[in-house]
Structures are given as structure tokens and as C-alpha cells.
Write a protein that holds these residues in place. Structure first.
Motif, PDB file in Angstrom:
ATOM      1  N   THR A  55       8.854   9.783   7.662  1.00 48.24           N
ATOM      2  CA  THR A  55       9.907  10.283   8.626  1.00 48.24           C
ATOM      3  C   THR A  55       9.022  10.539  10.185  1.00 48.24           C
ATOM      4  N   SER A  56       9.870  11.144  10.734  1.00 46.83           N
ATOM      5  CA  SER A  56       9.641  11.359  12.101  1.00 46.83           C
ATOM      6  C   SER A  56       8.474  12.574  11.846  1.00 46.83           C
ATOM      7  N   CYS A  57       8.577  13.187  11.037  1.00 49.13           N
ATOM      8  CA  CYS A  57       7.647  14.402  10.757  1.00 49.13           C
ATOM      9  C   CYS A  57       6.146  13.867  10.375  1.00 49.13           C
ATOM     10  N   GLY A  58       6.208  12.762   9.835  1.00 48.22           N
ATOM     11  CA  GLY A  58       4.938  12.125   9.396  1.00 48.22           C
ATOM     12  C   GLY A  58       4.417  11.204  10.366  1.00 48.22           C
ATOM     13  N   TYR A  59       5.299  10.711  11.332  1.00 46.69           N
ATOM     14  CA  TYR A  59       4.735   9.970  12.553  1.00 46.69           C
ATOM     15  C   TYR A  59       4.179  11.031  13.601  1.00 46.69           C
ATOM     16  N   ILE A  85       0.688  -0.965  -0.026  1.00 51.96           N
ATOM     17  CA  ILE A  85      -0.113  -0.107  -0.012  1.00 51.96           C
ATOM     18  C   ILE A  85       0.833   1.231   0.132  1.00 51.96           C
ATOM     19  N   THR A  86       0.652   2.233  -1.157  1.00 54.68           N
ATOM     20  CA  THR A  86       1.237   3.294  -1.018  1.00 54.68           C
ATOM     21  C   THR A  86       0.369   4.466  -0.631  1.00 54.68           C
ATOM     22  N   ASP A  87       0.972   5.876  -0.936  1.00 51.44           N
ATOM     23  CA  ASP A  87       0.066   7.118  -0.377  1.00 51.44           C
ATOM     24  C   ASP A  87      -1.186   7.081  -0.887  1.00 51.44           C
ATOM     25  N   LYS A  88      -1.289   6.471  -2.238  1.00 53.50           N
ATOM     26  CA  LYS A  88      -2.726   6.547  -2.811  1.00 53.50           C
ATOM     27  C   LYS A  88      -3.706   5.622  -2.234  1.00 53.50           C
ATOM     28  N   GLY A  89      -3.082   4.452  -1.598  1.00 54.52           N
ATOM     29  CA  GLY A  89      -3.983   3.544  -0.731  1.00 54.52           C
ATOM     30  C   GLY A  89      -4.315   4.210   0.238  1.00 54.52           C
ATOM     31  N   ALA A  90      -3.302   5.023   1.003  1.00 55.30           N
ATOM     32  CA  ALA A  90      -3.576   5.514   2.344  1.00 55.30           C
ATOM     33  C   ALA A  90      -4.812   6.632   2.106  1.00 55.30           C
ATOM     34  N   LYS A  91      -4.842   7.216   0.773  1.00 54.72           N
ATOM     35  CA  LYS A  91      -6.139   8.164   0.557  1.00 54.72           C
ATOM     36  C   LYS A  91      -7.296   7.586   0.708  1.00 54.72           C
ATOM     37  N   TYR A  92      -7.331   6.392   0.051  1.00 56.15           N
ATOM     38  CA  TYR A  92      -8.618   5.498  -0.054  1.00 56.15           C
ATOM     39  C   TYR A  92      -8.956   4.955   1.416  1.00 56.15           C
ATOM     40  N   ILE A  93      -7.951   4.733   2.304  1.00 59.90           N
ATOM     41  CA  ILE A  93      -8.313   4.315   3.565  1.00 59.90           C
ATOM     42  C   ILE A  93      -8.773   5.453   4.420  1.00 59.90           C
ATOM     43  N   SER A 130       1.066  -0.950   9.035  1.00 55.87           N
ATOM     44  CA  SER A 130       2.552  -0.938   9.488  1.00 55.87           C
ATOM     45  C   SER A 130       2.958  -1.977   8.195  1.00 55.87           C
ATOM     46  N   GLU A 131       4.271  -1.521   7.914  1.00 61.74           N
ATOM     47  CA  GLU A 131       5.058  -2.359   7.112  1.00 61.74           C
ATOM     48  C   GLU A 131       4.604  -2.254   5.653  1.00 61.74           C
ATOM     49  N   ASN A 132       4.235  -1.159   5.239  1.00 63.01           N
ATOM     50  CA  ASN A 132       3.730  -0.896   3.651  1.00 63.01           C
ATOM     51  C   ASN A 132       4.667  -0.095   3.115  1.00 63.01           C
ATOM     52  N   GLU A 133       4.269   0.750   2.181  1.00 61.70           N
ATOM     53  CA  GLU A 133       5.126   1.679   1.257  1.00 61.70           C
ATOM     54  C   GLU A 133       4.737   2.906   1.657  1.00 61.70           C
ATOM     55  N   LEU A 134       4.241   3.215   2.596  1.00 55.77           N
ATOM     56  CA  LEU A 134       3.707   5.013   2.704  1.00 55.77           C
ATOM     57  C   LEU A 134       4.773   5.603   3.076  1.00 55.77           C
ATOM     58  N   SER A 135       4.501   6.961   2.558  1.00 58.92           N
ATOM     59  CA  SER A 135       5.572   8.166   2.837  1.00 58.92           C
ATOM     60  C   SER A 135       4.617   9.312   3.835  1.00 58.92           C
ATOM     61  N   PRO A 183     -14.225  14.980  12.513  1.00 61.67           N
ATOM     62  CA  PRO A 183     -15.214  14.464  13.538  1.00 61.67           C
ATOM     63  C   PRO A 183     -15.927  13.055  13.050  1.00 61.67           C
ATOM     64  N   SER A 184     -16.057  13.056  11.795  1.00 57.68           N
ATOM     65  CA  SER A 184     -16.538  11.692  11.231  1.00 57.68           C
ATOM     66  C   SER A 184     -15.625  10.540  11.641  1.00 57.68           C
ATOM     67  N   CYS A 185     -14.446  10.518  12.069  1.00 51.66           N
ATOM     68  CA  CYS A 185     -13.595   9.550  12.276  1.00 51.66           C
ATOM     69  C   CYS A 185     -13.713   8.917  13.696  1.00 51.66           C
ATOM     70  N   SER A 186     -14.000   7.695  13.716  1.00 50.40           N
ATOM     71  CA  SER A 186     -14.182   7.353  14.855  1.00 50.40           C
ATOM     72  C   SER A 186     -13.240   6.256  15.596  1.00 50.40           C
ATOM     73  N   LEU A 187     -11.797   6.179  14.726  1.00 42.23           N
ATOM     74  CA  LEU A 187     -10.776   5.527  14.931  1.00 42.23           C
ATOM     75  C   LEU A 187     -10.068   5.639  16.519  1.00 42.23           C
ATOM     76  N   GLN A 188      -9.890   4.578  17.025  1.00 44.64           N
ATOM     77  CA  GLN A 188      -9.271   4.791  18.525  1.00 44.64           C
ATOM     78  C   GLN A 188      -7.710   4.203  18.623  1.00 44.64           C
ATOM     79  N   LYS A 189      -7.474   3.519  17.729  1.00 49.35           N
ATOM     80  CA  LYS A 189      -5.964   2.799  17.719  1.00 49.35           C
ATOM     81  C   LYS A 189      -5.665   3.026  16.062  1.00 49.35           C
ATOM     82  N   PHE A 190      -4.307   3.198  15.829  1.00 53.60           N
ATOM     83  CA  PHE A 190      -3.953   3.410  14.640  1.00 53.60           C
ATOM     84  C   PHE A 190      -2.239   2.996  14.655  1.00 53.60           C
ATOM     85  N   ASP A 191      -1.760   2.117  13.663  1.00 55.05           N
ATOM     86  CA  ASP A 191      -0.577   1.975  13.520  1.00 55.05           C
ATOM     87  C   ASP A 191      -0.091   1.847  12.433  1.00 55.05           C
ATOM     88  N   ILE A 192       0.995   2.991  12.136  1.00 56.53           N
ATOM     89  CA  ILE A 192       1.734   3.252  10.754  1.00 56.53           C
ATOM     90  C   ILE A 192       3.095   2.800  10.854  1.00 56.53           C
TER      91      ILE A 192
END
Length: 165
Positions: free
Chosen positions: A153-157, A92-100, A118-123, A137-146
Motif C-alpha cells: 500500500t501507499s503506507c508500505g511505499y 517473491i513474497t514477504d518471506k523472500g523479502a526478509k531473506y533479501i 518490483s512486480e513480485n508478491e510483496l505486501s 548502517p550495515s546496508c550500503s544500498l543506494q537504489k531500490f525499486d519495490i
């Protein structure tokens, strides 16, 4: 337990019947090395089944952005209450991250509480897409692993961490 050969002509019907026909409702589904063809069958089954799948683990399924787009569309239409989506170790790349990200803020879809990309090809761009969804506010996510995306980079995290409420 029902075993379905995802490479046969009747795979979709067999898989849908297996999801529906269990006396013990299927709450967790783990499929690895699924590939794009297998994912297409899974997406069709997710849309047509009422199985109460809460955990969908597609780690190391060899799926990329096109397959993630199909999956996200299926999740938006599916009556399955998927709460945990695991997509670790794919392509999964940035394009896939957008779909998600778009799925996470879709008005009719608030069931996903945990996601692992985690362990994909995101930037950092993919991290920003996801962070944008997290701040909605529409997102109900509570746990997230990238974690362990080689070009985040550390900036993205930091962007993701700051947008996690």
C-alpha cells in the motif's frame, strides 16, 4: 559466447567453466525463466567462481522464496562483487523479502548498491523488512525499486522511502 544447457547433468561444471573461462570477463549476467533448479546451479557456480559479475538480472525467472533464500546464501559466500541485483517479475513474497533484507545487512556483504524487487508478491510486511534493512548502517544500498507489488500500500511505499538514505 558460451551456451550452457541448464538442464543437463553437468550443468554446474559447464556453467562454472563458462563463467571462469571467458577471455572477456563477464560483468553482467541476465537469466530469465531460470526456475528453482536452474537457480540452484547458478548459486553453486556463484560460490565457486571468481568472475567479476556486477549485474545479476534474474527478472522473470519464476523463482520464489526458497530460491531467493538459496540465492541470498550464495551471495553472502560468493566472491563475485554483485552491485546490482534485479529480481523483478518473480514470485517473491514477504518471506523472500526478509531473506533479501538479511543479506543487505550481512556484515561480509556490502557490494549490493541497487536492488529491484518490483512486480513480485510483496505486501507491507515485506516492505517493512526491506525498510528495516535500509535503515541499518550495515546496508550500503543506494537504489531500490519495490514498485508494482499488488499488495504493497501507499503506507508500505512510504516506509521504504523514509528509510532510504
Amino acid at each position: 559466447m558460451t551456451i550452457v544447457d541448464m538442464g543437463t547433468r553437468n550443468s554446474f561444471m559447464e556453467f562454472s567453466n563458462a563463467l571462469e573461462g571467458t577471455k572477456c570477463p563477464l560483468r553482467s549476467l541476465e537469466l530469465s525463466k531460470l526456475g528453482n533448479g536452474g537457480l540452484k546451479i547458478l548459486c553453486s557456480a556463484l560460490i565457486s567462481t571468481k568472475a567479476p559479475i556486477q549485474v545479476l538480472d534474474l527478472s522473470v525467472s519464476m523463482i520464489g522464496d526458497v530460491a531467493v533464500d538459496q540465492l541470498c546464501q550464495a551471495l553472502q559466500l560468493s566472491p563475485c562483487p554483485v552491485r546490482q541485483l534485479i529480481l523483478a517479475g518473480n514470485l517473491i513474497t514477504d518471506k523472500g523479502a526478509k531473506y533479501i533484507a538479511d543479506t543487505l545487512i550481512h556484515p561480509g556483504h556490502k557490494t549490493i548498491k541497487s536492488i529491484d524487487v518490483s512486480e513480485n508478491e510483496l505486501s507491507d510486511i515485506g516492505a517493512e523488512h526491506l525498510a528495516s534493512a535500509l535503515s541499518s548502517p550495515s546496508c550500503s544500498l543506494q537504489k531500490f525499486d519495490i514498485a508494482h507489488n499488488s499488495t504493497v500500500t501507499s503506507c508500505g511505499y512510504k516506509v521504504c522511502r523514509n528509510n532510504m538514505t
